[in-house]
Design an enzyme around this catalytic site. Structure first.
Site, PDB file in Angstrom:
ATOM      1  N   TRP A   3      50.420  48.858  56.572  1.00 20.12           N
ATOM      2  CA  TRP A   3      50.726  48.504  57.963  1.00 20.12           C
ATOM      3  C   TRP A   3      49.986  48.959  59.260  1.00 20.12           C
ATOM      4  CZ3 TRP A   3      56.474  49.693  60.059  1.00 20.12           C
ATOM      5  CH2 TRP A   3      56.545  48.740  61.188  1.00 20.12           C
ATOM      6  N   ARG A  28      57.297  58.418  56.065  1.00 19.82           N
ATOM      7  CA  ARG A  28      58.456  57.708  55.751  1.00 19.82           C
ATOM      8  C   ARG A  28      59.519  58.479  55.163  1.00 19.82           C
ATOM      9  NH1 ARG A  28      58.320  52.120  52.044  1.00 19.82           N
ATOM     10  NH2 ARG A  28      60.269  51.375  52.937  1.00 19.82           N
ATOM     11  N   THR A  31      51.097  52.757  54.898  1.00 18.54           N
ATOM     12  CA  THR A  31      49.578  52.911  55.115  1.00 18.54           C
ATOM     13  C   THR A  31      48.944  51.500  55.467  1.00 18.54           C
ATOM     14  OG1 THR A  31      49.910  54.475  53.150  1.00 18.54           O
ATOM     15  CG2 THR A  31      47.833  53.991  54.114  1.00 18.54           C
ATOM     16  N   ARG A  43      56.260  44.605  49.389  1.00 18.82           N
ATOM     17  CA  ARG A  43      57.692  44.461  48.442  1.00 18.82           C
ATOM     18  C   ARG A  43      58.792  43.953  49.221  1.00 18.82           C
ATOM     19  NH1 ARG A  43      62.049  47.423  46.205  1.00 18.82           N
ATOM     20  NH2 ARG A  43      61.676  48.985  47.904  1.00 18.82           N
ATOM     21  N   LYS A  90      52.795  55.016  49.785  1.00 15.86           N
ATOM     22  CA  LYS A  90      54.352  54.141  50.253  1.00 15.86           C
ATOM     23  C   LYS A  90      54.612  54.550  51.410  1.00 15.86           C
ATOM     24  CE  LYS A  90      53.493  51.565  47.706  1.00 15.86           C
ATOM     25  NZ  LYS A  90      52.236  51.179  47.744  1.00 15.86           N
ATOM     26  N   HIS A 134      44.827  59.504  51.423  1.00 16.62           N
ATOM     27  CA  HIS A 134      45.996  60.363  51.056  1.00 16.62           C
ATOM     28  C   HIS A 134      45.864  61.905  50.740  1.00 16.62           C
ATOM     29  CE1 HIS A 134      48.160  56.637  50.832  1.00 16.62           C
ATOM     30  NE2 HIS A 134      47.312  56.074  49.546  1.00 16.62           N
TER      31      HIS A 134
HETATM   32  P1  A3P Z   1      58.642  48.847  50.054  1.00 13.56           P
HETATM   33  O1  A3P Z   1      58.062  48.792  48.549  1.00 13.56           O
HETATM   34  O2  A3P Z   1      59.726  49.702  50.529  1.00 13.56           O
HETATM   35  O3  A3P Z   1      58.954  47.348  50.403  1.00 13.56           O
HETATM   36  P2  A3P Z   1      51.782  51.592  51.560  1.00 13.56           P
HETATM   37  O4  A3P Z   1      51.189  50.631  52.313  1.00 13.56           O
HETATM   38  O5  A3P Z   1      51.671  53.214  52.257  1.00 13.56           O
HETATM   39  O6  A3P Z   1      51.325  51.578  50.225  1.00 13.56           O
HETATM   40  O7  A3P Z   1      53.241  51.461  51.448  1.00 13.56           O
HETATM   41  C1  A3P Z   1      54.030  50.045  51.068  1.00 13.56           C
HETATM   42  C2  A3P Z   1      55.266  50.169  51.700  1.00 13.56           C
HETATM   43  O8  A3P Z   1      55.142  49.280  52.815  1.00 13.56           O
HETATM   44  C3  A3P Z   1      56.083  48.923  50.924  1.00 13.56           C
HETATM   45  O9  A3P Z   1      57.574  49.344  51.049  1.00 13.56           O
HETATM   46  C4  A3P Z   1      55.553  47.524  51.507  1.00 13.56           C
HETATM   47  O10 A3P Z   1      56.481  46.664  51.188  1.00 13.56           O
HETATM   48  C5  A3P Z   1      55.314  48.269  53.089  1.00 13.56           C
HETATM   49  N1  A3P Z   1      54.828  47.294  54.070  1.00 13.56           N
HETATM   50  C6  A3P Z   1      53.461  46.653  53.533  1.00 13.56           C
HETATM   51  N2  A3P Z   1      53.168  46.176  54.719  1.00 13.56           N
HETATM   52  C7  A3P Z   1      53.877  46.438  55.501  1.00 13.56           C
HETATM   53  C8  A3P Z   1      54.066  45.851  56.992  1.00 13.56           C
HETATM   54  N3  A3P Z   1      53.387  44.917  57.681  1.00 13.56           N
HETATM   55  N4  A3P Z   1      55.053  46.243  57.627  1.00 13.56           N
HETATM   56  C9  A3P Z   1      55.889  46.956  57.291  1.00 13.56           C
HETATM   57  N5  A3P Z   1      56.106  47.567  55.878  1.00 13.56           N
HETATM   58  C10 A3P Z   1      55.159  47.029  55.217  1.00 13.56           C
END
Ligand code: A3P
Length: 303
Positions: A53, A133, A51, A265, A48, A111
């Site tokens: 992105w 983050r 990753t 999300r 979260k 991770h």
């Molecule tokens: P939120 O739950 O705050 O919306 P991970 O990819 O490490 O699992 O993290 C997921 C988090 O990154 C989520 O945050 C998600 O919405 C956000 N996220 C996913 N894709 C993204 C993107 N392309 N750019 C920015 N944030 C992104």
């Protein structure tokens, strides 16, 4: 030691971090069998933290000359399939997966904390890109994610309980502090080996970070590409807004059972303000000071 995970499964304390039961075998196989190549690119993070992105960006940067961006595989394939996790894909599916046929450079995500990475990653010339983050938003994102992972017969974990567990470091791949510090210190000691990125900085200026990432992983943008606006185009393609509405990311699920849409999300900096009470926020601030004070690592917590 064993604890109940936020989604009702279990966490095992392994090499000083809390490993989700579902990933336990895979982490051990990864440690034992992974042979890094000098050309490999390893994307590392706590869950979260951005990753998905980072996967989208790294994949698109590396493959930008293989396909026109309008035909990018990112439009039809989930980022997690394009860049597999060591714990939730490769060593999850097989104890000894065949990784020989992956195109060079191979891009994998993990991770696993720095201290527990396979020696071949640390000893080879391969690059590690870490994204972190701020813990306020990471906690809230993690809490929402585990609500989605939870089986129907498992009661949703109240945020207050999740918060308490988080403060004790009991969450997937936690404690958060140890995870970020491991990679933070490695990035200070070996800046040519480990690039340390922050989600909040990327949100503020994705173009400059995409450029930095491209240089670090050995695929710098030419001045011609810069003039043509390629970095902006890639940044747009990999943005939350563009990825979250793609059919491939709205449907389907990961081998671990996590639905693809659970990875998209809100993607905001400061959403924690809608969830944490002032006293929780104070406690988190104190924890940050206690755990990270003096390390030189700090976080932006609001937009
Ligand atoms: P939120 O739950 O705050 O919306 P991970 O990819 O490490 O699992 O993290 C997921 C988090 O990154 C989520 O945050 C998600 O919405 C956000 N996220 C996913 N894709 C993204 C993107 N392309 N750019 C920015 N944030 C992104």
């Amino acid at each position: 030691p064993k604890e109940r995970n936020w989604d009702g499964t279990f966490l095992y304390l392994y090499q000083n971090f809390w490993c989700p039961s579902i990933a336990m075998k895979a982490v051990v196989s990864f440690q034992q069998h992974f042979e890094a190549r000098d050309t490999d690119i390893i994307l590392a993070s706590t869950p979260k933290s951005g990753t998905t992105w980072l996967k989208a960006l790294a994949f698109t940067i590396v493959n930008r000359t293989s396909y026109p961006l309008k035909d990018s595989p990112l439009l039809t394939t989930a980022p997690h399939e394009l860049v597999p996790f060591t714990e939730f894909d490769l060593y999850f599916k097989s104890q000894c997966p065949n990784l020989e046929d992956y195109p060079t450079p191979r891009i994998f995500a993990t991770h696993t904390p720095y201290a527990s990475l396979p020696c071949s990653i640390k000893d080879s010339e391969c690059r590690i890109v870490y994204v972190c983050r701020n813990p306020f938003d990471q906690l809230i994102s993690h809490w929402h994610f585990t609500l989605k992972l939870r089986r129907e017969n498992v009661e949703p974990l109240p945020l207050e309980e999740g918060f308490e567990m988080y403060c004790k470091g009991i969450h997937s791949f936690g404690p958060f502090w140890d995870h970020v510090l491991g990679f933070w210190k490695a990035s200070l000691e070996r800046p040519d080996k480990v690039l340390f990125l922050k989600y909040e900085d990327m949100k503020e200026n994705i173009v400059s970070h995409a450029k930095r990432l491209a240089e670090f992983i050995g695929f710098p943008f030419s001045s011609e590409e810069e003039k043509q606006g390629v970095i902006e185009e890639i940044s747009r393609l990999c943005s939350f807004e563009s990825l979250k509405d793609l059919e491939v990311n709205k449907n389907g699920s990961r081998p671990s059972g996590a639905p693809n849409n659970a990875f998209f999300r809100k993607a905001e900096v400061g959403d924690w303000g809608n969830h944490l009470t002032p006293s929780m926020a104070k406690r988190m601030e104190k924890l940050i000071e206690e755990k990270l004070g003096g390390s030189g690592l700090s976080f932006k917590v609001s937009s």
